[in-house]
Scaffold this motif. Structure first.
Motif, PDB file in Angstrom:
ATOM      1  N   TYR A 133     -18.510 -43.036-121.607  1.00  0.00           N
ATOM      2  CA  TYR A 133     -18.395 -41.626-121.982  1.00  0.00           C
ATOM      3  C   TYR A 133     -17.330 -41.471-123.063  1.00  0.00           C
ATOM      4  CZ  TYR A 133     -21.180 -40.902-117.826  1.00  0.00           C
ATOM      5  OH  TYR A 133     -22.188 -40.961-116.914  1.00  0.00           O
ATOM      6  N   VAL A 134     -17.714 -40.811-124.152  1.00  0.00           N
ATOM      7  CA  VAL A 134     -16.742 -40.406-125.165  1.00  0.00           C
ATOM      8  C   VAL A 134     -16.320 -38.993-124.800  1.00  0.00           C
ATOM      9  CG1 VAL A 134     -16.338 -39.925-127.607  1.00  0.00           C
ATOM     10  CG2 VAL A 134     -17.807 -41.844-126.928  1.00  0.00           C
ATOM     11  N   GLU A 135     -15.029 -38.806-124.590  1.00  0.00           N
ATOM     12  CA  GLU A 135     -14.533 -37.538-124.057  1.00  0.00           C
ATOM     13  C   GLU A 135     -13.431 -36.943-124.923  1.00  0.00           C
ATOM     14  OE1 GLU A 135     -15.163 -38.561-119.308  1.00  0.00           O
ATOM     15  OE2 GLU A 135     -13.127 -38.401-120.108  1.00  0.00           O
ATOM     16  N   ILE A 136     -13.484 -35.642-125.062  1.00  0.00           N
ATOM     17  CA  ILE A 136     -12.350 -34.884-125.596  1.00  0.00           C
ATOM     18  C   ILE A 136     -11.842 -34.021-124.449  1.00  0.00           C
ATOM     19  CG2 ILE A 136     -11.578 -33.071-127.161  1.00  0.00           C
ATOM     20  CD1 ILE A 136     -13.644 -34.036-129.171  1.00  0.00           C
ATOM     21  N   LYS A 137     -10.633 -34.299-124.029  1.00  0.00           N
ATOM     22  CA  LYS A 137     -10.015 -33.510-122.971  1.00  0.00           C
ATOM     23  C   LYS A 137      -8.932 -32.663-123.605  1.00  0.00           C
ATOM     24  CE  LYS A 137      -7.878 -33.866-118.388  1.00  0.00           C
ATOM     25  NZ  LYS A 137      -7.415 -34.786-117.313  1.00  0.00           N
ATOM     26  N   GLN A 138      -8.962 -31.379-123.343  1.00  0.00           N
ATOM     27  CA  GLN A 138      -7.966 -30.507-123.949  1.00  0.00           C
ATOM     28  C   GLN A 138      -7.416 -29.528-122.929  1.00  0.00           C
ATOM     29  OE1 GLN A 138     -10.485 -28.962-127.069  1.00  0.00           O
ATOM     30  NE2 GLN A 138     -10.693 -26.985-126.052  1.00  0.00           N
ATOM     31  N   ARG A 139      -6.238 -29.069-123.238  1.00  0.00           N
ATOM     32  CA  ARG A 139      -5.539 -28.119-122.366  1.00  0.00           C
ATOM     33  C   ARG A 139      -5.358 -26.834-123.154  1.00  0.00           C
ATOM     34  NH1 ARG A 139      -3.113 -28.618-116.959  1.00  0.00           N
ATOM     35  NH2 ARG A 139      -1.560 -26.972-116.814  1.00  0.00           N
ATOM     36  N   VAL A 140      -5.780 -25.716-122.572  1.00  0.00           N
ATOM     37  CA  VAL A 140      -5.573 -24.399-123.165  1.00  0.00           C
ATOM     38  C   VAL A 140      -4.817 -23.567-122.143  1.00  0.00           C
ATOM     39  CG1 VAL A 140      -6.643 -22.370-124.194  1.00  0.00           C
ATOM     40  CG2 VAL A 140      -7.726 -24.619-124.468  1.00  0.00           C
ATOM     41  N   ASN A 141      -3.520 -23.388-122.391  1.00  0.00           N
ATOM     42  CA  ASN A 141      -2.637 -22.766-121.416  1.00  0.00           C
ATOM     43  C   ASN A 141      -2.721 -23.536-120.094  1.00  0.00           C
ATOM     44  OD1 ASN A 141      -1.694 -20.749-123.187  1.00  0.00           O
ATOM     45  ND2 ASN A 141      -3.550 -19.547-122.836  1.00  0.00           N
ATOM     46  N   ARG A 142      -3.185 -22.912-119.011  1.00  0.00           N
ATOM     47  CA  ARG A 142      -3.224 -23.592-117.716  1.00  0.00           C
ATOM     48  C   ARG A 142      -4.579 -24.206-117.412  1.00  0.00           C
ATOM     49  NH1 ARG A 142      -2.595 -19.495-113.720  1.00  0.00           N
ATOM     50  NH2 ARG A 142      -2.264 -21.139-112.191  1.00  0.00           N
ATOM     51  N   VAL A 143      -5.521 -24.028-118.299  1.00  0.00           N
ATOM     52  CA  VAL A 143      -6.888 -24.472-118.028  1.00  0.00           C
ATOM     53  C   VAL A 143      -7.167 -25.791-118.745  1.00  0.00           C
ATOM     54  CG1 VAL A 143      -9.336 -23.904-118.221  1.00  0.00           C
ATOM     55  CG2 VAL A 143      -7.661 -22.094-117.754  1.00  0.00           C
TER      56      VAL A 143
END
Length: 308
Positions: A133-143
């Protein structure tokens, strides 16, 4: 006090953070797609999978982990992908020469991203044709938001290392383009690898959407980034500690927050990626780094050939 979060709708095709069961891909018949009661089979027609969730992370010692496992098993279902012994999770992380993504995490930026290639299962079986799996994991504030596509390992490397627009489904076009913009625009390269044995539990009934994972024997390396390489890893988190993560779409149930309080569990900001970067001296150890009382014990070599 009951800890709850404001509900946010998950994107179409939302899944957990583990791979689909065999035969549960987008083209599988409905009976195959619906057999996983935990809801982690891929049911959406799109081949791009994404979801939003809240994540809470703890560190616990081995004895506490065993007790927690019993509590989870009494109230939750065992993830059908792992069986009783769990499964391996192996990730290659990409970053800039100056470790931009690492520093964004350390500095606690409200919006931050990271790119990785991830494999579930026995790493020794990885070939060019293995699904990863090619993944982009991101954080937006608390989510926490995660988007990913499944590709043969050969194509995943062509995309992330070769910076080539590999063959993909039409629904994946925007994601593939985003990966290309990241790796080319920021000159990303593999900088760290992590691996661990995961036990996962999924909520049932009123707790549907809840997921709890226990990660043991957290290891890493700073070279030989082919997932199937016959190379050495070393422990980057002390062997006596396990990482517990609570992942919820909307709320954390009372019984779970009560269990955390009774077990004296404290929330930590430890990142496995950052832990690996710091363990190998790529950056100074931050205030979030997990140390062993005996540094030699926490960083003792372990041979890859004996690991799943």
């Amino acid at each position: 006090m009951r800890l709850s979060f404001r509900a946010r709708p998950a994107p179409s095709g939302a899944i957990g953070d583990e791979p689909p069961a065999p035969g549960a891909g987008p083209g599988a018949p409905a009976t195959a797609r619906d057999t996983d009661r935990a809801g982690h089979a891929l049911r959406a027609p799109s081949r791009l999978h994404a979801f939003n969730r809240y994540e809470i992370k703890y560190l616990v010692d081995s004895a506490a982990a065993r007790a927690l496992r019993d509590e989870f098993a009494a109230r939750m279902d065992l993830d059908s992908h792992g069986g009783t012994g769990g499964y391996g999770v192996w990730s290659v992380y990409y970053d800039t020469a100056r470790l931009r993504f690492y520093w964004e995490k350390i500095e606690g930026l409200r919006f931050r991203r990271k790119l990785r290639i991830r494999h579930y299962g026995d790493r020794r079986t990885v070939t060019d044709d293995t699904t990863v799996y090619v993944e982009i994991k991101q954080r937006v504030n608390r989510v926490t938001q995660k988007r990913r596509i499944a590709l043969p390992y050969r194509l995943a490397r062509e995309l992330c290392d070769g910076r080539v627009a590999v063959e993909h489904d039409e629904s994946q076009r925007a994601f593939v383009q985003e990966v290309l913009e990241l790796v080319s625009g920021l000159d990303l390269r593999p900088v760290a690898m992590t691996g661990y044995q995961r036990e996962a539990f999924v909520g049932r009934d009123a707790d549907a959407g809840l997921r709890v994972t226990l990660d043991h024997r957290v290891r890493g390396r700073d070279r030989d980034f082919h997932l199937g390489a016959d190379a050495e890893n070393r422990l980057i988190v002390p062997a006596k500690l396990s990482v517990v993560e609570i992942k919820a779409n909307e709320r954390v149930p009372y019984w779970l927050t009560d269990l955390a309080a009774r077990s004296n569990m404290s929330v930590v900001r430890m990142s496995k990626y950052c832990q690996s970067v710091e363990a190998f001296g790529r950056a100074p150890r931050s205030v979030f780094h997990v140390v062993d009382e005996d540094p030699a014990a926490g960083l003792s070599p372990t041979t890859v050939t004996s690991e799943a």
